[in-house]
Design a protein around this motif. Structure first.
Motif, PDB file in Angstrom:
ATOM      1  N   HIS A 207       0.637  -1.061  -0.098  1.00  0.00           N
ATOM      2  CA  HIS A 207       0.023  -0.013   0.091  1.00  0.00           C
ATOM      3  C   HIS A 207       0.880   1.057   0.055  1.00  0.00           C
ATOM      4  N   VAL A 208       0.639   2.099  -1.123  1.00  0.00           N
ATOM      5  CA  VAL A 208       1.434   3.335  -1.028  1.00  0.00           C
ATOM      6  C   VAL A 208       0.467   4.753  -0.960  1.00  0.00           C
ATOM      7  N   HIS A 234       5.047   3.010 -15.303  1.00  0.00           N
ATOM      8  CA  HIS A 234       6.221   3.140 -16.172  1.00  0.00           C
ATOM      9  C   HIS A 234       7.320   2.928 -15.218  1.00  0.00           C
ATOM     10  N   ASP A 235       7.431   3.329 -13.887  1.00  0.00           N
ATOM     11  CA  ASP A 235       8.503   3.230 -13.336  1.00  0.00           C
ATOM     12  C   ASP A 235       8.672   1.553 -13.113  1.00  0.00           C
ATOM     13  N   LEU A 236       7.765   0.950 -12.757  1.00  0.00           N
ATOM     14  CA  LEU A 236       8.004  -0.636 -12.572  1.00  0.00           C
ATOM     15  C   LEU A 236       8.004  -1.290 -13.972  1.00  0.00           C
ATOM     16  N   ALA A 237       7.122  -1.037 -14.989  1.00  0.00           N
ATOM     17  CA  ALA A 237       7.271  -1.729 -16.195  1.00  0.00           C
ATOM     18  C   ALA A 237       8.751  -1.505 -16.638  1.00  0.00           C
ATOM     19  N   PHE A 238       9.520  -0.428 -16.608  1.00  0.00           N
ATOM     20  CA  PHE A 238      10.746  -0.367 -17.051  1.00  0.00           C
ATOM     21  C   PHE A 238      11.789  -1.249 -16.443  1.00  0.00           C
ATOM     22  N   ASP A 239      11.603  -1.621 -15.211  1.00  0.00           N
ATOM     23  CA  ASP A 239      12.420  -2.742 -14.561  1.00  0.00           C
ATOM     24  C   ASP A 239      11.923  -4.202 -14.740  1.00  0.00           C
ATOM     25  N   GLY A 240      10.850  -4.206 -15.857  1.00  0.00           N
ATOM     26  CA  GLY A 240      10.233  -5.578 -15.819  1.00  0.00           C
ATOM     27  C   GLY A 240       9.324  -6.162 -15.101  1.00  0.00           C
ATOM     28  N   TYR A 241       8.576  -5.366 -14.489  1.00  0.00           N
ATOM     29  CA  TYR A 241       7.644  -5.656 -13.516  1.00  0.00           C
ATOM     30  C   TYR A 241       6.444  -5.155 -13.991  1.00  0.00           C
ATOM     31  N   ASP A 242       5.054  -6.171 -13.581  1.00  0.00           N
ATOM     32  CA  ASP A 242       3.698  -5.665 -13.939  1.00  0.00           C
ATOM     33  C   ASP A 242       3.005  -5.122 -12.629  1.00  0.00           C
ATOM     34  N   VAL A 243       2.100  -4.154 -12.692  1.00  0.00           N
ATOM     35  CA  VAL A 243       1.235  -3.709 -11.292  1.00  0.00           C
ATOM     36  C   VAL A 243      -0.120  -3.553 -11.712  1.00  0.00           C
ATOM     37  N   ARG A 244      -0.813  -3.912 -10.652  1.00  0.00           N
ATOM     38  CA  ARG A 244      -2.216  -3.527 -10.892  1.00  0.00           C
ATOM     39  C   ARG A 244      -2.372  -2.564  -9.801  1.00  0.00           C
ATOM     40  N   TRP A 268      -3.227   4.063  -2.505  1.00  0.00           N
ATOM     41  CA  TRP A 268      -3.401   3.077  -3.500  1.00  0.00           C
ATOM     42  C   TRP A 268      -3.118   1.709  -2.886  1.00  0.00           C
ATOM     43  N   LYS A 269      -3.462   0.743  -3.565  1.00  0.00           N
ATOM     44  CA  LYS A 269      -2.988  -0.736  -3.317  1.00  0.00           C
ATOM     45  C   LYS A 269      -2.295  -1.215  -4.648  1.00  0.00           C
ATOM     46  N   LEU A 270      -1.242  -1.602  -4.484  1.00  0.00           N
ATOM     47  CA  LEU A 270      -0.114  -2.221  -5.756  1.00  0.00           C
ATOM     48  C   LEU A 270       0.036  -3.461  -5.620  1.00  0.00           C
ATOM     49  N   THR A 271      -0.357  -4.303  -6.359  1.00  0.00           N
ATOM     50  CA  THR A 271      -0.046  -5.691  -6.636  1.00  0.00           C
ATOM     51  C   THR A 271       0.937  -5.882  -7.551  1.00  0.00           C
ATOM     52  N   ILE A 272       2.190  -6.054  -7.272  1.00  0.00           N
ATOM     53  CA  ILE A 272       3.303  -6.256  -8.065  1.00  0.00           C
ATOM     54  C   ILE A 272       3.806  -7.568  -8.531  1.00  0.00           C
ATOM     55  N   SER A 273       4.123  -8.166  -9.708  1.00  0.00           N
ATOM     56  CA  SER A 273       4.566  -9.419 -10.215  1.00  0.00           C
ATOM     57  C   SER A 273       5.614  -8.995 -11.340  1.00  0.00           C
TER      58      SER A 273
END
Length: 276
Positions: A207-208, A234-244, A268-273
């Motif tokens: 949670h952020v 964008h921040d997470l996708a740039f390093d190869g992660y998906d986020v909901r 926000w609730k972030l689900t990172i994979s």
């Protein structure tokens, strides 16, 4: 060699040089600024790489002032030329009085950056005034603010508009079941580096929260929320992660509802994979 002789040599090796004290003054200011992510020495003493995109040459003078003079050898100029593809800066440490920050372009106004001969730069400091700079080519047309370093160097350049979070913002990170983990006011806080490095096979939920007291950001409108969420993605996708991304703070519904103020935390609730 006797044991006493070895200990004596070890003590001598541990002594600080004068240069270490002045380099330390510069590095301490940089480390205290929230933008810093990493710094490395490049080649000889006094030349550093910051955040992978900036180069910094440190010069110092132990004179008593009010004028401090700095020499630039052909080797110094060659080192600056090698770092031309970086955003290059120079700090001139005027004893314990002040640190004068110059961009490479500003330095080029007072010395010949193509010279093969020794060049010089001087900094004059008068109480209550900005710093005056002169050099082998004459007096600079600009003055330098006393508080220019390190902010002008660390906030300037390519990262300012592309990657920074809202000005005067605070980001809060919450761990599931543990409450508030930490807060940061780093305008270039990297979500991938701080939230996803320990990611395993299973998605990670974090949670952020964010708030800002900037006059440019007054309400959490749909436009402002989208701007933040796109940067997180964008921040997470740039390093190869998906986020909901899910909005936890209640949003405005209906004409008579108040829009949440940006000075109050939006969560926000972030689900990172790992991206497949």
């Amino acid at each position: 060699m006797s044991r006493i002789g070895k200990l004596s040599q070890k003590r001598k090796a541990m002594k600080l040089r004068t240069a270490d004290l002045y380099y330390g003054a510069v590095l301490s200011r940089i480390a205290g600024f929230p933008v810093l992510t990493e710094i490395h020495q490049v080649g000889q003493d006094g030349f550093y790489e910051i955040n992978g995109e900036r180069r910094l040459l440190v010069k110092y003078s132990i004179a008593s002032g009010p004028v401090w003079r700095f020499a630039f050898s052909p080797d110094d100029i060659a080192r600056l030329a090698k770092g031309a593809r970086y955003d290059t800066w120079i700090t001139l440490v005027c004893a314990t009085e002040s640190i004068c920050l110059l961009s490479l372009d500003q330095l080029g106004e007072v010395i010949d950056l193509g010279a093969v001969a020794r060049q010089w730069v001087s900094v004059s400091i008068a109480p209550g005034h900005s710093l005056k700079v002169a050099g082998s080519l004459g007096l600079a047309q600009y003055t330098v603010r006393r508080n220019a370093f390190p902010a002008d160097m660390l906030v300037a350049g390519r990262r300012t508009e592309d990657f920074r979070w809202p000005p005067l913002c605070q980001i809060r990170v919450y761990r599931s079941g543990q409450g508030l983990a930490y807060t940061t006011e780093d305008p270039f806080f990297d979500f991938a580096d701080h939230l996803a490095l320990d990611l395993g096979r299973r998605p990670k939920v974090v949670h952020v929260g964010m708030l800002t007291r900037s006059p440019e950001w007054t309400e959490w409108t749909p436009v402002n929320l989208k701007r933040v969420e796109e940067k997180i993605s964008h921040d997470l996708a740039f390093d190869g992660y998906d986020v909901r991304i899910e909005r936890i703070t209640p949003e405005t519904k209906g004409k008579n509802c108040l829009v949440p103020l940006c000075s109050r935390e939006f969560l926000w609730k972030l689900t990172i994979s790992v991206a497949r």
